[in-house]
Design a protein around this motif. Sequence first.
Motif, short mmCIF file in Angstrom:
data_model
loop_
_atom_site.label_atom_id
_atom_site.label_comp_id
_atom_site.label_asym_id
_atom_site.label_seq_id
_atom_site.Cartn_x
_atom_site.Cartn_y
_atom_site.Cartn_z
N THR A 96 -29.05 -53.00 -26.35
CA THR A 96 -30.48 -52.82 -26.12
C THR A 96 -30.69 -51.94 -24.90
O THR A 96 -31.59 -51.11 -24.87
CB THR A 96 -31.17 -54.17 -25.91
OG1 THR A 96 -30.92 -55.01 -27.04
CG2 THR A 96 -32.67 -53.99 -25.75
N LEU A 113 -32.23 -59.62 -23.59
CA LEU A 113 -32.15 -58.84 -24.83
C LEU A 113 -30.74 -58.26 -24.95
O LEU A 113 -30.34 -57.43 -24.15
CB LEU A 113 -33.17 -57.70 -24.81
CG LEU A 113 -34.63 -58.11 -24.57
CD1 LEU A 113 -35.51 -56.86 -24.43
CD2 LEU A 113 -35.14 -59.00 -25.70
N CYS A 142 -35.75 -55.22 -30.48
CA CYS A 142 -35.58 -55.52 -29.06
C CYS A 142 -35.94 -54.31 -28.20
O CYS A 142 -36.60 -54.45 -27.16
CB CYS A 142 -34.16 -55.99 -28.77
SG CYS A 142 -33.84 -57.67 -29.34
N VAL A 159 -40.90 -65.37 -26.05
CA VAL A 159 -40.69 -64.44 -27.16
C VAL A 159 -41.29 -65.02 -28.42
O VAL A 159 -41.27 -66.25 -28.63
CB VAL A 159 -39.19 -64.13 -27.34
CG1 VAL A 159 -38.41 -65.38 -27.69
CG2 VAL A 159 -38.96 -63.06 -28.39
N ALA A 206 -31.60 -57.02 -19.93
CA ALA A 206 -31.08 -56.41 -21.15
C ALA A 206 -29.62 -56.05 -20.98
O ALA A 206 -29.23 -55.48 -19.96
CB ALA A 206 -31.89 -55.17 -21.54
#
Length: 488
Positions: free
Chosen positions: A442, A164, A200, A144, A438
């Motif tokens: 998100t 995320l 995100c 990231v 996730a």
Amino acid sequence: ICVEALGLHGGNAQEAGMCAILGGSKLQESKRFAFPSYPFDARKLADWAIDEYHYACDPLLIHRIAEEGGHCIDWMADCGVRWRLGEVPVYVAPKNSTLDHHVLKMKDATDAMFAFGQRHGVQYLFQSPAEALVQDGDDRVVGVVVREGYGEEKYIHAERAVILTAGGFCNNKALLQRYIPTAAMGCASSYLTAGETGECFRMGLGVNADVSGFNSSASFDGGVDWEAEGGQWARFLYDGMTQLSRQPWFTVDRCGNRLRYMDSRVGEDGANAIYALGDLATIQMTPPGHRSYIIFDAHYEDHLAGFAQEHCRKLITPDLEQIDKVPEHYRDWHHGVEDAIEADVLKRRDTLEELERDLGFEPGVLVEAVEKWNECCERGEDDFMYPMPPEWLHAIKDPPFYGCRIGGNLYGTKAGLMINDEMQVISTKGRPIPGLYAGWHTAGGACGENSYIGDPILGSLLGDVSLAFCGGYLCGTFAVVNEMKGGE
């Protein structure tokens, strides 16, 4: 490594509530509590929720939430979070419950989990918003890009996976208008004051992730329309004016039609009292123009004790437990009301005709509706299809007269990146994106598409904070199982 855009841990969970675990934790087992019946059965809970969602959801994902919610809470307890029955996370509302049972103690849980991370070597990078995911030649997510300290760009290599778990769309109007249009139109406010810029979610789109939960959200009643008077859309929930707006006042749409009120007094059934918060939001958001209007007269303060509303409709007073978690200005609910009057959000006028005009009604619409209401009050019997109890029939006769435009109060967005029941982000080609997980919010799909307001339990089976807790727990669990050689 934990990357956080804000300057503190927990994000919006610092001022959020609704932790509702419906069974399966050790504490609940000790009290022989489970929903919909004891002993706890994840399949029965999942079937109930899926029916409530009218089958617009991923049944495997819903079953996973039902099955693992209690285990998540037990793990958090092992990490140092202290739960107490009747407060959180057990969804049993005692008759004398107040908002501090359901909301303010959420900050304690986020504080405890942050301290656990510090003790176990988590590296926290605050004020370092994420900007992009990085993929290798096989489309695996391998890191990231962040803007460390809001300054220098930095690449963080993810040897195993990227998870995320930032907030949802929240008060980001651009994302709401595109993905949750009913919330953008019907919610007059949002109670989560930390701004959401949606990195995100958009980072997921950037690696070809699919989207689920379109047009699904959850709201409380009594969203005060500060924005219409030039104020901010996102405001702290316990500002006094919000609590005032959520009482059983005479309420109409712009045509002068009466609107039903949903009582939040607990009585024998705590679940119905909680449902009232979201159900009334539906009523207030769906009239023509997506706004409702509350009206009362000079004696409004005399009626509040008799209304006796519970949960987060209860007025903030200086003697409330954990009052230190409320901004000092709002520890007396009168201050928030005074702010609203000064901003002309709560309109105070000497005549009903003036109030009618300045709230935007056609001439005679509000005046005639109030006359009919006053006739009911004089008889002591409400002839509306959903009548107010006699003790709530208070005539609107003595100036000054007060009126306010309200809608929903957005607290949870349900659209997000599509995931499977192992929390892996799914691409538009229908396959998991390697190395990417996730959690909520998100992720989307916890209640399917077009879930307007979002029952059961206000939107996501567990309530938003506990859904976020559970999502992070599941992301970590399956990242270990799938990415670390079988969980070594």
